[in-house]
Design an enzyme around this catalytic site. Structure first.
Site, PDB file in Angstrom:
ATOM      1  N   GLU A 105     -59.740 -53.132 -21.729  1.00 39.28           N
ATOM      2  CA  GLU A 105     -59.138 -52.856 -20.417  1.00 39.28           C
ATOM      3  C   GLU A 105     -60.073 -51.986 -19.572  1.00 39.28           C
ATOM      4  OE1 GLU A 105     -55.358 -50.817 -20.561  1.00 39.28           O
ATOM      5  OE2 GLU A 105     -55.108 -50.925 -18.393  1.00 39.28           O
ATOM      6  N   GLY A 160     -47.565 -41.017 -20.908  1.00 34.90           N
ATOM      7  CA  GLY A 160     -48.614 -41.816 -20.270  1.00 34.90           C
ATOM      8  C   GLY A 160     -49.912 -41.655 -21.041  1.00 34.90           C
ATOM      9  N   GLU A 211     -44.418 -44.905 -20.710  1.00 31.84           N
ATOM     10  CA  GLU A 211     -42.991 -44.582 -20.558  1.00 31.84           C
ATOM     11  C   GLU A 211     -42.848 -43.434 -19.568  1.00 31.84           C
ATOM     12  OE1 GLU A 211     -41.347 -43.826 -24.431  1.00 31.84           O
ATOM     13  OE2 GLU A 211     -41.810 -45.868 -25.108  1.00 31.84           O
ATOM     14  N   PRO A 212     -41.631 -43.219 -19.070  1.00 32.22           N
ATOM     15  CA  PRO A 212     -41.462 -42.107 -18.124  1.00 32.22           C
ATOM     16  C   PRO A 212     -41.979 -40.780 -18.693  1.00 32.22           C
ATOM     17  CG  PRO A 212     -39.492 -43.473 -18.154  1.00 32.22           C
ATOM     18  CD  PRO A 212     -40.395 -44.005 -19.228  1.00 32.22           C
ATOM     19  N   GLY A 258     -65.780 -47.072  11.366  1.00 37.27           N
ATOM     20  CA  GLY A 258     -65.105 -46.282  12.395  1.00 37.27           C
ATOM     21  C   GLY A 258     -63.624 -46.626  12.478  1.00 37.27           C
ATOM     22  N   GLU A 266     -59.775 -37.718 -16.577  1.00 39.04           N
ATOM     23  CA  GLU A 266     -59.733 -36.536 -17.462  1.00 39.04           C
ATOM     24  C   GLU A 266     -59.705 -36.971 -18.927  1.00 39.04           C
ATOM     25  OE1 GLU A 266     -57.751 -36.987 -14.809  1.00 39.04           O
ATOM     26  OE2 GLU A 266     -58.541 -35.447 -13.475  1.00 39.04           O
ATOM     27  N   ARG A 319     -72.583 -53.832  14.736  1.00 35.17           N
ATOM     28  CA  ARG A 319     -71.936 -52.894  15.649  1.00 35.17           C
ATOM     29  C   ARG A 319     -72.980 -52.056  16.401  1.00 35.17           C
ATOM     30  NH1 ARG A 319     -67.363 -51.906  18.516  1.00 35.17           N
ATOM     31  NH2 ARG A 319     -67.019 -49.666  18.778  1.00 35.17           N
TER      32      ARG A 319
HETATM   33  C1  LIG Z   1     -50.191 -49.221 -10.561  1.00 33.95           C
HETATM   34  C2  LIG Z   1     -50.140 -48.910 -12.024  1.00 33.95           C
HETATM   35  C3  LIG Z   1     -50.128 -49.941 -12.946  1.00 33.95           C
HETATM   36  C4  LIG Z   1     -50.016 -49.657 -14.308  1.00 33.95           C
HETATM   37  N1  LIG Z   1     -49.908 -50.702 -15.213  1.00 33.95           N
HETATM   38  C5  LIG Z   1     -49.585 -50.410 -16.501  1.00 33.95           C
HETATM   39  C6  LIG Z   1     -49.270 -51.477 -17.422  1.00 33.95           C
HETATM   40  O1  LIG Z   1     -49.324 -52.666 -17.089  1.00 33.95           O
HETATM   41  N2  LIG Z   1     -48.884 -51.128 -18.686  1.00 33.95           N
HETATM   42  C7  LIG Z   1     -48.810 -49.832 -19.105  1.00 33.95           C
HETATM   43  O2  LIG Z   1     -48.446 -49.598 -20.249  1.00 33.95           O
HETATM   44  N3  LIG Z   1     -49.139 -48.811 -18.263  1.00 33.95           N
HETATM   45  C8  LIG Z   1     -49.501 -49.062 -16.975  1.00 33.95           C
HETATM   46  N4  LIG Z   1     -49.812 -48.047 -16.105  1.00 33.95           N
HETATM   47  C9  LIG Z   1     -49.757 -46.656 -16.586  1.00 33.95           C
HETATM   48  C10 LIG Z   1     -51.095 -45.942 -16.633  1.00 33.95           C
HETATM   49  O3  LIG Z   1     -51.854 -46.370 -17.727  1.00 33.95           O
HETATM   50  C11 LIG Z   1     -50.772 -44.429 -16.686  1.00 33.95           C
HETATM   51  O4  LIG Z   1     -50.322 -44.076 -15.376  1.00 33.95           O
HETATM   52  C12 LIG Z   1     -51.948 -43.581 -17.068  1.00 33.95           C
HETATM   53  O5  LIG Z   1     -52.307 -43.812 -18.405  1.00 33.95           O
HETATM   54  C13 LIG Z   1     -51.671 -42.079 -16.886  1.00 33.95           C
HETATM   55  O6  LIG Z   1     -50.447 -41.710 -17.443  1.00 33.95           O
HETATM   56  P1  LIG Z   1     -49.389 -40.859 -16.559  1.00 33.95           P
HETATM   57  O7  LIG Z   1     -49.276 -41.553 -15.255  1.00 33.95           O
HETATM   58  O8  LIG Z   1     -48.162 -40.688 -17.353  1.00 33.95           O
HETATM   59  O9  LIG Z   1     -50.082 -39.470 -16.302  1.00 33.95           O
HETATM   60  P2  LIG Z   1     -50.080 -38.140 -17.317  1.00 33.95           P
HETATM   61  O10 LIG Z   1     -50.470 -38.595 -18.647  1.00 33.95           O
HETATM   62  O11 LIG Z   1     -48.740 -37.511 -17.143  1.00 33.95           O
HETATM   63  O12 LIG Z   1     -51.178 -37.301 -16.624  1.00 33.95           O
HETATM   64  C14 LIG Z   1     -50.972 -36.458 -15.495  1.00 33.95           C
HETATM   65  C15 LIG Z   1     -52.259 -35.685 -15.246  1.00 33.95           C
HETATM   66  O13 LIG Z   1     -52.568 -34.872 -16.378  1.00 33.95           O
HETATM   67  C16 LIG Z   1     -53.876 -35.169 -16.831  1.00 33.95           C
HETATM   68  N5  LIG Z   1     -53.956 -35.052 -18.294  1.00 33.95           N
HETATM   69  C17 LIG Z   1     -53.144 -35.621 -19.234  1.00 33.95           C
HETATM   70  N6  LIG Z   1     -53.586 -35.337 -20.464  1.00 33.95           N
HETATM   71  C18 LIG Z   1     -54.694 -34.572 -20.313  1.00 33.95           C
HETATM   72  C19 LIG Z   1     -55.623 -33.970 -21.210  1.00 33.95           C
HETATM   73  N7  LIG Z   1     -55.507 -34.114 -22.537  1.00 33.95           N
HETATM   74  N8  LIG Z   1     -56.645 -33.260 -20.697  1.00 33.95           N
HETATM   75  C20 LIG Z   1     -56.793 -33.132 -19.353  1.00 33.95           C
HETATM   76  N9  LIG Z   1     -55.962 -33.686 -18.460  1.00 33.95           N
HETATM   77  C21 LIG Z   1     -54.925 -34.404 -18.931  1.00 33.95           C
HETATM   78  C22 LIG Z   1     -54.132 -36.600 -16.401  1.00 33.95           C
HETATM   79  O14 LIG Z   1     -55.509 -36.883 -16.358  1.00 33.95           O
HETATM   80  C23 LIG Z   1     -53.465 -36.605 -15.027  1.00 33.95           C
HETATM   81  O15 LIG Z   1     -54.345 -36.068 -14.090  1.00 33.95           O
HETATM   82  C24 LIG Z   1     -49.976 -48.311 -14.747  1.00 33.95           C
HETATM   83  C25 LIG Z   1     -50.032 -47.270 -13.814  1.00 33.95           C
HETATM   84  C26 LIG Z   1     -50.095 -47.552 -12.462  1.00 33.95           C
HETATM   85  C27 LIG Z   1     -50.096 -46.392 -11.494  1.00 33.95           C
END
Ligand SMILES: Cc1cc2nc3c(=O)[nH]c(=O)nc-3n(C[C@H](O)[C@H](O)[C@H](O)COP(=O)(O)OP(=O)(O)OC[C@H]3O[C@@H](n4cnc5c(N)ncnc54)[C@H](O)[C@@H]3O)c2cc1C
Length: 394
Positions: free
Chosen positions: A257, A146, A142-143, A354, A382, A283
């Protein structure tokens, strides 16, 4: 001890859990990808989608049901067959986008329906998904949630006959064209580990809306959506698995996954290495093939070693997983070891090419962009380190 380099025939026996039958499957998936997908990859990247009919074709060839029972329209295989599918899609050049679109359907969205669904859910969702007629997506992120999946806010209110869902999801692979969404929802006010459930949402349900098709750095031919739910009425028969036990479903799904992503990275590295070697032999600079320069030879040697290390760790995790053993630690290690390795191998491959590597026509700049998702999706690097830290008692 002699320092002479001993000749190696290059022959290798099969590594368990793979056998001759898996090798035949490898060949048929590879042939299909090379003939029917790879020639169109650039066009589909520009169009920002691959044709929906590709699901039907994959279904017709049996690739969408490799691990599902024959009684449900599958091929009667198991997760090792699906592992071959994930690795060969990448190795034969399906592109990150096509791999993600087909992989989200077979690898993360339909397994929970098979594992936790009722016979009626198998008929309504899994059978048509195996034929490629209905496309599936998995909605967890969700927004505002993650990595911290337990903090999701999309809620399902219990009403007579079912649930009313409100909330939103983002980054959902296949989200734009999915016919149904395997969706994590909060079913208790407290939410968290003990208050998450899964509902199967169908795109024609009033209040279910695709709010945005997201533009991305890579995986251009796959669709990635933002979804919104406003008072979506979901019948009780669409509850997947037990009420309030959804967190366990998420965890079970994550292991598979992460393994699939590891296998995809291994396949991708195999392809990149082959391409780097072929280019280094062909090359010429300063009167000789660039592969005769030690700097290039050593790069290739490093790439091959990283690929082999990543493959060994991944196959070892797969063997445990396929045998039904605990494999959380090995799967997390495989994901952590493979994703950045694939990104770095792609970057080295680009360097060996290159200026040509930087041009779109070689597909290598795309491989670099596609590989960047690996350390983020399916649990970030992480988060893998956190899991491992806990597993190691810290
Ligand atoms: C192209 C794409 C396809 C995707 N497809 C799906 C899908 O089909 N279904 C679905 O449900 N999701 C999907 N995702 C979501 C994906 O699983 C999440 O982007 C991912 O789990 C990370 O969540 P976030 O982007 O909210 O990052 P955040 O959780 O906000 O993390 C931001 C940063 O903080 C770090 N961080 C967070 N918690 C900790 C911690 N405890 N310790 C240290 N560092 C931490 C993270 O490692 C990262 O560097 C997709 C994402 C992308 C980009």
């Amino acid at each position: 001890m002699s320092s002479a380099i001993v000749k190696d025939s290059g022959e290798r026996s099969l590594v368990p859990p793979f056998n001759d039958e898996h090798e035949q499957l490898r060949e048929s998936i590879g042939r299909w990808v090379r003939e029917e997908i790879a020639p169109h990859v650039e066009e589909w990247e520009s169009l920002r989608e691959f044709p929906r009919e590709l699901y039907l074709r994959a279904g017709e060839l049996g690739f969408l049901g490799l691990k599902y029972p024959v009684e449900l329209g599958g091929q009667g295989g198991d997760c090792v067959h699906d592992a071959v599918w994930a690795e060969e899609l990448a190795a034969a050049g399906a592109s990150g986008g096509v791999g993600a679109g087909l992989g989200a359907h077979t690898g993360i969205a339909t397994p929970p329906i098979f594992n936790f669904g009722t016979p009626s859910q198998h008929e309504r969702f899994l059978r048509p998904a195996i034929r490629g007629e209905r496309i599936a997506a998995l909605g967890i992120t969700e927004p505002g949630a993650g990595s911290d999946v337990a903090s999701i806010r999309t809620s399902a209110q219990k009403v007579d006959g079912g649930y009313v869902v409100n909330g939103s999801k983002t980054f959902i692979t296949n989200g734009v064209r999915a016919d149904f969404l395997v969706c994590a929802v909060k079913t208790s006010d407290a939410g968290g580990h003990g208050g998450i459930s899964f509902l199967i949402l169908e795109r024609e349900m009033p209040g279910y809306e695709v709010t945005r098709k997201l533009e991305k750095m890579g995986w251009h031919s796959s669709d990635t959506a933002e979804l919104a739910f406003t008072d979506v009425e979901v019948p009780g028969e669409n509850l997947l698995g037990e009420l309030d036990r959804g967190f366990y479903l998420i965890m079970a799904n994550f292991a598979w996954e992460r393994l699939l992503m590891s296998l995809g990275a291994v396949g991708g590295m195999r392809r990149l290495l082959e391409s780097a070697i072929a280019y280094a032999l062909e090359r010429e600079a300063f009167g000789r093939p660039i592969g005769r320069f030690q700097a290039i030879r050593h790069k290739v040697a490093e790439m091959a070693t990283r690929m082999e290390a990543a493959r060994s760790l991944t196959y070892s995790a797969l063997r445990r997983y396929a045998a039904g053993e605990d494999a959380i630690r090995e799967v997390a290690m495989a994901k952590l070891a493979t994703q950045r390795a694939c990104l770095e191998v792609a970057d080295e491959c680009l360097q060996i090419h290159g200026g040509y590597g930087y041009m779109r026509e070689y597909g290598i700049e795309r491989a670099v962009r596609d590989a960047r998702l690996g350390p983020i999706g399916g649990g970030t690097d992480e988060v893998m380190r956190e899991i491992l830290g806990k597993q190691l008692g810290l």
